[in-house]
Design an enzyme around this catalytic site. Structure first.
Site, mmCIF file in Angstrom:
data_model
loop_
_atom_site.group_PDB
_atom_site.id
_atom_site.type_symbol
_atom_site.label_atom_id
_atom_site.label_comp_id
_atom_site.label_asym_id
_atom_site.label_seq_id
_atom_site.Cartn_x
_atom_site.Cartn_y
_atom_site.Cartn_z
ATOM 1 N N GLY A 187 0.811 -1.221 0.000
ATOM 2 C CA GLY A 187 0.000 0.000 0.000
ATOM 3 C C GLY A 187 0.840 1.265 0.000
ATOM 4 O O GLY A 187 0.513 2.245 -0.679
ATOM 5 N N CYS A 188 1.935 1.237 0.732
ATOM 6 C CA CYS A 188 2.806 2.415 0.810
ATOM 7 C C CYS A 188 3.535 2.651 -0.508
ATOM 8 O O CYS A 188 3.776 3.790 -0.894
ATOM 9 C CB CYS A 188 3.782 2.266 1.969
ATOM 10 S SG CYS A 188 2.914 2.180 3.561
ATOM 11 N N THR A 189 3.848 1.579 -1.207
ATOM 12 C CA THR A 189 4.484 1.695 -2.513
ATOM 13 C C THR A 189 3.494 2.270 -3.529
ATOM 14 O O THR A 189 3.840 3.182 -4.293
ATOM 15 C CB THR A 189 5.022 0.326 -2.971
ATOM 16 O OG1 THR A 189 6.058 -0.070 -2.059
ATOM 17 C CG2 THR A 189 5.577 0.376 -4.380
ATOM 18 N N ALA A 248 3.132 5.958 -2.780
ATOM 19 C CA ALA A 248 4.324 6.709 -3.190
ATOM 20 C C ALA A 248 4.334 6.918 -4.705
ATOM 21 O O ALA A 248 4.640 8.023 -5.183
ATOM 22 C CB ALA A 248 5.586 5.978 -2.744
#
Length: 175
Positions: free
Chosen positions: A66-68, A71
């Site tokens: 999710g963070c990728t 980003a």
């Protein structure tokens, strides 16, 4: 590493989150270390606000799925934020070496990421319920006067970029 990521993923999907700081509140000032295009630098919110609004987004852990995704979405939108005079900065509890890599590999050298200390996580009230050294996924737009003009919390990455971009446009009076 895979086991840690899986456990973190399960914790994140089960925990509801809400923006702790409401629109109109004064954003807590802070200074920390960050990375942009793999290079370390000092970040101070007060200094960044002198240039224009700040899109401050908290994310749980670099290099997780999710963070990728988030980003990549912020990287694609960074030129539009820049045209509006806004600074984008991602914040997590990751160490500086991890952030240097993340700023290049996933943020695509477009925007900065910085270390969210336990104090910053606490002051913004974005701690994960089970892992207080990690933040939930919360995005803010902070006007140059230090007031929060937009706050959005959801563990899914969808909606953070579009919401913050719409808020910056609204604040600037752009349609």
């Amino acid at each position: 590493m895979l086991r840690t990521a899986l456990c973190l993923s399960l914790l994140l999907s089960a925990a509801p989150v809400f923006a702790a700081l409401p629109v109109g509140a004064t954003a807590p000032d802070f200074a920390t270390q960050g990375a942009l295009a793999g290079k370390p630098f000092a970040f101070a919110l007060k200094q960044a606000l002198k240039k224009g609004p700040v899109v401050l987004y908290f994310y749980p852990k670099a290099f997780t799925s999710g963070c990728t995704v988030e980003a990549h979405e912020f990287a694609e939108a960074t030129p539009e934020f820049n045209k509006l005079g806004a600074t984008v900065i991602g914040m997590s509890g990751d160490d500086l070496d991890t952030l240097k890599r993340f700023s290049t590999e996933e943020c695509r050298d477009k925007f900065a990421v910085a270390t969210a200390t336990s104090d910053v996580i606490k002051r913004y009230d974005v701690a994960l319920p089970v892992m207080s050294s990690r933040s939930n996924r919360t995005s803010y737009v902070i006007a140059p006067n230090g007031k929060i003009v937009f706050a959005y919390s959801a563990m899914a990455p969808e909606g953070h970029v579009s919401g913050t971009l719409a808020a910056v446009k609204k604040w600037k009076g752009v349609k």
